[in-house]
Design an enzyme around this catalytic site. Structure first.
Site, PDB file in Angstrom:
ATOM      1  N   GLY A 239      31.663  40.821  33.309  1.00  0.00           N
ATOM      2  CA  GLY A 239      32.551  39.751  33.738  1.00  0.00           C
ATOM      3  C   GLY A 239      32.287  39.174  35.108  1.00  0.00           C
ATOM      4  N   GLU A 273      28.753  46.729  32.662  1.00  0.00           N
ATOM      5  CA  GLU A 273      28.173  45.981  31.544  1.00  0.00           C
ATOM      6  C   GLU A 273      27.964  44.512  31.912  1.00  0.00           C
ATOM      7  OE1 GLU A 273      31.048  46.502  28.432  1.00  0.00           O
ATOM      8  OE2 GLU A 273      30.763  48.669  28.320  1.00  0.00           O
ATOM      9  N   PRO A 274      27.211  44.229  32.950  1.00  0.00           N
ATOM     10  CA  PRO A 274      27.048  42.840  33.369  1.00  0.00           C
ATOM     11  C   PRO A 274      26.134  42.072  32.413  1.00  0.00           C
ATOM     12  CG  PRO A 274      25.557  44.225  34.596  1.00  0.00           C
ATOM     13  CD  PRO A 274      26.390  45.145  33.746  1.00  0.00           C
ATOM     14  N   ARG A 276      26.251  37.833  32.273  1.00  0.00           N
ATOM     15  CA  ARG A 276      26.085  36.562  32.974  1.00  0.00           C
ATOM     16  C   ARG A 276      25.555  36.745  34.394  1.00  0.00           C
ATOM     17  NH1 ARG A 276      29.252  32.142  31.641  1.00  0.00           N
ATOM     18  NH2 ARG A 276      30.790  33.526  30.720  1.00  0.00           N
ATOM     19  N   ARG A 312      27.686  25.446  25.675  1.00  0.00           N
ATOM     20  CA  ARG A 312      28.755  25.755  26.636  1.00  0.00           C
ATOM     21  C   ARG A 312      29.573  24.536  27.080  1.00  0.00           C
ATOM     22  NH1 ARG A 312      28.226  27.679  31.087  1.00  0.00           N
ATOM     23  NH2 ARG A 312      29.994  29.101  31.022  1.00  0.00           N
ATOM     24  N   TYR A 316      33.397  25.099  26.044  1.00  0.00           N
ATOM     25  CA  TYR A 316      34.344  25.460  27.101  1.00  0.00           C
ATOM     26  C   TYR A 316      34.545  24.351  28.117  1.00  0.00           C
ATOM     27  CZ  TYR A 316      32.220  30.128  26.012  1.00  0.00           C
ATOM     28  OH  TYR A 316      31.689  31.241  25.439  1.00  0.00           O
ATOM     29  N   CYS A 342      25.204  14.257  15.997  1.00  0.00           N
ATOM     30  CA  CYS A 342      26.245  13.355  15.513  1.00  0.00           C
ATOM     31  C   CYS A 342      27.634  13.947  15.720  1.00  0.00           C
ATOM     32  CB  CYS A 342      26.002  13.034  14.050  1.00  0.00           C
ATOM     33  SG  CYS A 342      24.352  12.356  13.815  1.00  0.00           S
ATOM     34  N   GLU A 343      27.992  14.148  16.956  1.00  0.00           N
ATOM     35  CA  GLU A 343      29.305  14.651  17.354  1.00  0.00           C
ATOM     36  C   GLU A 343      29.591  14.079  18.738  1.00  0.00           C
ATOM     37  OE1 GLU A 343      31.302  16.914  15.785  1.00  0.00           O
ATOM     38  OE2 GLU A 343      29.920  17.700  14.278  1.00  0.00           O
TER      39      GLU A 343
HETATM   40  C1  LIG Z   1      30.428  39.942  26.723  1.00  0.00           C
HETATM   41  C2  LIG Z   1      30.642  41.320  27.174  1.00  0.00           C
HETATM   42  C3  LIG Z   1      30.110  41.757  28.392  1.00  0.00           C
HETATM   43  C4  LIG Z   1      29.371  40.844  29.344  1.00  0.00           C
HETATM   44  O1  LIG Z   1      30.189  39.885  29.915  1.00  0.00           O
HETATM   45  P1  LIG Z   1      29.658  38.997  31.141  1.00  0.00           P
HETATM   46  O2  LIG Z   1      30.830  38.185  31.505  1.00  0.00           O
HETATM   47  O3  LIG Z   1      28.533  38.173  30.644  1.00  0.00           O
HETATM   48  O4  LIG Z   1      29.240  39.926  32.219  1.00  0.00           O
HETATM   49  C5  LIG Z   1      30.294  43.084  28.732  1.00  0.00           C
HETATM   50  N1  LIG Z   1      30.978  43.938  27.932  1.00  0.00           N
HETATM   51  C6  LIG Z   1      31.507  43.536  26.761  1.00  0.00           C
HETATM   52  C7  LIG Z   1      32.239  44.519  25.926  1.00  0.00           C
HETATM   53  C8  LIG Z   1      31.362  42.223  26.336  1.00  0.00           C
HETATM   54  O5  LIG Z   1      31.907  41.837  25.190  1.00  0.00           O
END
Ligand SMILES: *Cc1c(COP(=O)(O)O)cnc(C)c1O
Length: 413
Positions: A239, A273-274, A276, A312, A316, A342-343
Site C-alpha cells: 500500500g 508486501e509492497p 506499487r 488506470r 480510477y 470505441c469508448e
Molecule cells: C495488491 C496487494 C498488495 C500490493 O499493494 P500495493 O498498493 O501495490 O503495494 C499487497 N498485499 C495484498 C494482499 C494485495 O492484495
C-alpha cells in the site's frame, strides 16, 4: 521516473533513448528500468534493516518473469493472489518458501498446489477458507502455515476502489472474528498459525493509517498470547504510495519509523508486501500521436495506446503525467489525450496543458510500471503491447508484442 533523464534534448531511460526503443519495437510499448526496480526494493530493505524482515513483492502489480527474476535476485519473496501467480514465481526461479498467498477466493486446487510447494503461509480471509485449508492439509498429511488477515477498519485516505481495510470491504476478518479464527486454528491438527496480516489499501501516502492499523493488530497479538497462541510474524501488507502528480508520499524511512518500534517491542519478524512502491515509477508506457483533432470544444491528441493497454485513468480517474520524448517549442495548450477504443472512457488525460504535439510525436505516459500491463486486455481485438527492460545502455524485449494469431488462440469457428 527517477531514471528518466534528458540527454541531447530527448528523454532517456537509464542510458537508452526512448525514441530508439520506439523505433525498434514500435509503440505502444511498456518500458521498465532495472535500476529503478532494484533501487526501490533496496530503499525499503534499508529502511527496515534494523529488524528481521522479508519483502514479499506483490506479484499482481507487475508480474513479468524478468521483473520477478530481478527482485528474486535481490532477495525478495513474493505475495501472490492466485495459482497463476504462484506458477509465475516458480517459472521465474523465485524461492517458494518465501511466498505468501492472499485473496478471498482461493480454490481447492490453488490451496493444494501451494501446500505442495510449501509456501511461507496462507493469508486466511474467512472461516470457511480456514476450514478448507485445514481439510486439504489433513488429506495431504502436511501442515499449512497461516496468517489471519485482519480488517482493522481504518481509513487509508485513498481512492475508494483501492481501500481494503474498512468493514464494508470484502477482505479479511474484523478484530473480534480474527481472534475467533485463531482459536479455531489452534485446534486444527494440520494448521499452524504463525502470522498476523493486514493490507489496508493502496496508494497510501501518509503514515497515520499504518500506525492506527498496526496498533489494532498489536492489541490482538497480545490477546492471542494470553490465549497461548504465539505468532512469529507481523505482515503489514502493501500500500505504500508513490508520486503520480503532486502527492507527497511518505518515504520508506518515514513508514519504517512508525512500524519498526512496534515490531521490536513485540519481537516479531516483519513481512511487507509492497507492489506499487517498487514498480510504479519504474516503468512508462510509450505511445505515438496518430492524429491531432480539433473539435469545437476540445483539442484531442489521439494516440496509439488505449484503455486496453493502461486502464488506470478510465478505471480510477488516475492521473498519469504525460511528457513528450522530444519537446517542441511553443506555448502549452489544453489537450485531451485519448486512445483509439470505441469508448468515451478511453482517455489518458483530460484538459491537460501540454507543449504542442503533432502527428508522429512520441509521448511518455509516466508511472505506468504498476497495475499497467497486468491489467491490459485485448478489448477491441487489439494485440497487447510488448514489455521492454532497460539496463544501463541496453534494452531487451521481455514480452513480445502480440500478433493477430495470439488474439484468436484457443478459439474455434
Ligand atoms: C495488491 C496487494 C498488495 C500490493 O499493494 P500495493 O498498493 O501495490 O503495494 C499487497 N498485499 C495484498 C494482499 C494485495 O492484495
Amino acid at each position: 521516473m527517477n531514471v528518466l533523464n534528458i540527454k541531447n534534448n530527448e528523454l532517456y531511460c537509464e542510458e537508452v533513448s526512448l525514441s530508439s526503443i520506439a523505433e525498434e519495437v514500435g509503440t505502444p510499448a511498456y518500458v521498465y528500468s532495472q535500476k529503478a526496480l532494484t533501487e526501490r526494493y533496496n530503499e525499503l530493505d534499508r529502511a527496515f534493516s534494523s529488524v528481521e524482515h522479508m519483502i514479499c513483492y506483490s506479484v499482481k502489480v507487475n508480474s513479468n518473469l524478468s521483473v520477478l527474476k530481478i527482485l528474486s535476485d535481490e532477495g525478495a519473496g513474493f505475495d501472490v493472489v492466485s495459482g497463476g501467480e504462484l506458477f509465475r514465481v516458480a517459472q521465474a526461479g523465485g524461492d517458494l518458501s518465501k511466498v505468501v498467498f492472499a485473496g478471498v477466493g482461493k480454490t481447492y486446487t490453488e490451496i493444494q498446489e501451494a501446500i505442495k510447494q510449501n509456501i511461507a503461509f496462507f493469508t486466511v480471509e474467512s472461516i470457511p477458507e480456514l476450514e478448507r485449508i485445514s481439510t486439504i492439509a489433513e488429506q495431504m498429511e502436511q501442515t499449512a502455515r497461516i496468517a489471519v488477515r485482519v480488517n482493522p477498519d481504518v481509513d487509508p485516505c485513498t481512492h475508494r476502489y483501492i481501500t481494503t481495510g474498512r468493514l464494508e470491504n470484502k477482505f479479511g476478518l474484523d478484530v473480534e472474528a480474527a481472534y475467533e479464527a485463531y482459536l479455531k486454528a489452534k485446534e486444527m491438527p494440520c494448521i499452524d498459525p504463525v502470522a498476523i496480516q493486514m493490507h489496508i489499501g493502496s496508494q497510501i501516502v501518509q503514515t497515520k493509517p499504518y500506525e492506527e492499523a498496526v496498533q489494532r493488530l498489536v492489541f490482538l497479538v497480545k490477546k492471542l498470547r494470553a490465549a497461548e497462541i504465539y505468532l512469529k510474524i507481523l505482515d503489514i501488507g502493501g500500500g505504500f504510495g508513490i508520486l503520480y502528480e503532486n502527492e507527497k508520499p511518505a518515504s520508506a524511512e518515514e513508514f519504517a519509523a512508525k512500524i519498526v518500534p512496534v515490531v521490536k517491542e513485540l519481537e516479531l519478524k516483519l513481512y511487507l508486501e509492497p507492489g506499487r512502491f517498487i514498480a510504479g515509477n519504474s516503468g512508462v508506457l510509450l505511445t505515438t500521436v496518430q492524429y491531432v483533432k480539433k473539435g469545437p470544444e476540445k483539442r484531442f491528441a489521439i494516440v496509439d495506446a488505449g484503455m486496453n493497454d493502461l486502464i488506470r485513468p478510465s478505471l480510477y480517474g488516475a492521473f498519469h503525467n504525460i511528457t513528450p520524448v522530444v519537446e517542441r517549442n511553443g506555448e502549452k495548450k489544453l489537450y485531451d489525450v485519448v486512445g483509439p477504443i470505441c469508448e468515451s472512457g478511453d482517455f489518458f488525460a483530460k484538459d491537460r496543458y501540454l507543449l504542442p504535439v503533432v502527428q508522429g510525436d512520441i509521448l511518455v505516459i509516466n508511472s505506468a510500471g504498476a497495475y499497467g500491463f497486468v491489467m491490459s486486455s485485448n478489448y477491441n481485438t487489439r494485440p497487447r503491447p510488448p514489455e521492454i527492460l532497460v539496463s544501463k545502455d541496453r534494452f531487451k524485449v521481455i514480452r513480445k508484442r502480440e500478433g493477430y494469431e495470439d488474439l484468436i488462440r484457443g478459439e474455434n469457428e
